[in-house]
Design a protein around this motif. Structure first.
Motif, PDB file in Angstrom:
ATOM      1  N   SER A 295       5.274  -3.398  -8.865  1.00 14.00           N
ATOM      2  CA  SER A 295       6.056  -3.613  -9.813  1.00 14.00           C
ATOM      3  C   SER A 295       5.761  -4.821 -10.890  1.00 14.00           C
TER       4      SER A 295
ATOM      5  N   THR B  51       1.830   2.641  -3.815  1.00 16.57           N
ATOM      6  CA  THR B  51       1.778   3.929  -4.326  1.00 16.57           C
ATOM      7  C   THR B  51       3.183   4.472  -4.909  1.00 16.57           C
TER       8      THR B  51
ATOM      9  N   TRP C 251      -1.630   1.799   1.235  1.00 17.78           N
ATOM     10  CA  TRP C 251      -0.337   1.208   2.107  1.00 17.78           C
ATOM     11  C   TRP C 251       0.607   1.086   0.729  1.00 17.78           C
TER      12      TRP C 251
ATOM     13  N   ARG D  89       3.830 -11.748  -3.112  1.00 20.71           N
ATOM     14  CA  ARG D  89       4.347 -12.031  -1.637  1.00 20.71           C
ATOM     15  C   ARG D  89       3.465 -11.058  -0.900  1.00 20.71           C
ATOM     16  N   LEU D  90       2.731  -9.984  -1.225  1.00 23.06           N
ATOM     17  CA  LEU D  90       1.799  -9.234  -0.420  1.00 23.06           C
ATOM     18  C   LEU D  90       0.492  -9.699  -0.127  1.00 23.06           C
TER      19      LEU D  90
ATOM     20  N   ALA E  64      -2.000   3.535 -20.618  1.00 25.31           N
ATOM     21  CA  ALA E  64      -1.585   5.103 -20.392  1.00 25.31           C
ATOM     22  C   ALA E  64      -0.369   5.088 -19.377  1.00 25.31           C
TER      23      ALA E  64
END
Ligand code: NAD
Length: 291
Positions: free
Chosen positions: A67, A10, A31, A74-75, A122
């Protein structure tokens, strides 16, 4: 019943995506690596997920927007998250290269995860607006099935191919055109500065010249698509005519001692084509020398 959606990441863009989902009434769970960044979204009605696996487990559609792909991998690439994602739609909205998107799609397929790769055309302030475009690639059937949710992010979701890399590839093809225009403007600014022309005078001339440039770009792309690279009656300016005018720019750079790195690269392309005998051909023939 609207599907449950989880958004992982987020930051600026992820928050805009969550706000758009909440605006459309989707039950949304969030999360983020640093939990504080979810606080404004919780205040708007989002639910907090304690872990990425919990976020994935609680939703039928999981959106990730971090990013880069290294952070995303990794997540997502843990046994627990892979198991939680099985049978769900993973919407990968992190920017990456076409190769990264294809590799991620193969990983998803190995784990029984449906996936679409999206390239967001956008900035966050446009998300949810009628004109906001997101390009998607992957199975057309998934795009069609989930289109109502995708419309929450803006009025112009586009499916651009089954190849999972094609959204990223078209993103790159459009962005490189933008950088061409921006680097062009940097050179115009340098010329005006060296010649003592106020930038307001440069700006004042732009609107009248813009249609000429837009038409030349459209003509170039159309001619390459049609294979019409030779000079003909419809040629707007031959390679030789372009280069004659371009050499005046190089002369100005020399006179004023400007750094010729950027125009020097263009000049090398012109010279390679002319050395190969393409002086009378259409500018479109340079497509053989770029790429
Ligand atoms: P941002 O810096 O505001 O947010 C980055 C997010 O990534 C944060 O949520 C951060 O917590 C997360 N993150 C980074 N490294 C992480 C890690 N190792 N583990 C877990 N989480 C990690 O950036 P943004 O502008 O929101 O951009 C996010 C994505 O959206 C990028 O891929 C970007 O290219 C893409 N995008 C952004 C825009 C824009 O205008 N901002 C436009 C199009 C696409």
């Amino acid at each position: 019943m609207k599907p449950e959606i989880s958004v992982i990441g987020t930051g600026r863009m992820g928050s805009a995506l969550v706000r758009a989902l909440l605006n459309q009434g989707y039950p949304t769970r969030v999360w983020n690596r640093t939990a504080e960044r979810t606080a404004p979204l919780l205040a708007l009605g989002a639910q907090a997920a304690r872990t990425v696996a919990a976020a994935a487990d609680a939703a039928s559609i999981v959106i990730i927007n971090v990013s880069d792909y290294a952070a995303s991998d990794r997540l997502l690439r843990t046994a627990e998250v892979e198991a939680a994602l099985r049978g769900r739609l993973l919407l990968q909205l992190t920017s990456g290269s076409p190769g990264q998107a294809r590799e991620a799609a193969a990983w998803a397929a190995r784990h029984g995860i449906d996936t679409l790769d999206g390239a967001i055309m956008a900035t966050p302030n446009f998300i949810g607006e009628p004109g906001a475009t997101i390009l998607y690639s992957g199975p057309a059937m998934l795009f069609a099935r989930h289109r109502p949710v995708l419309l929450a992010f803006g009025g112009n979701p586009q499916h651009v191919g089954e190849d999972p890399g094609h959204a990223s590839a078209l993103d790159a093809a459009l962005l490189v055109q933008m950088w061409g225009a921006l680097f062009g403007a940097l050179q115009g600014i340098a010329v005006c500065g060296a010649e003592g022309i106020p930038l307001a005078a440069y700006e004042a001339q732009m609107p009248a010249f813009k249609p000429v440039v837009d038409l030349a770009v459209a003509d170039l792309v159309g001619r390459v698509r049609q294979g019409r690279l030779a000079g003909d009656e419809a040629t707007l300016a031959s390679v030789g005519a372009h280069h004659a005018a371009f050499r005046q720019l190089l002369e100005l750079y020399r006179e004023r001692g400007l750094d010729g790195t950027v125009p020097g690269a263009f000049d090398r392309v012109f010279r390679a084509a002319i050395a190969a005998g393409h002086e009378a051909d259409d500018f479109a023939v340079l497509s053989r020398y770029v790429g």
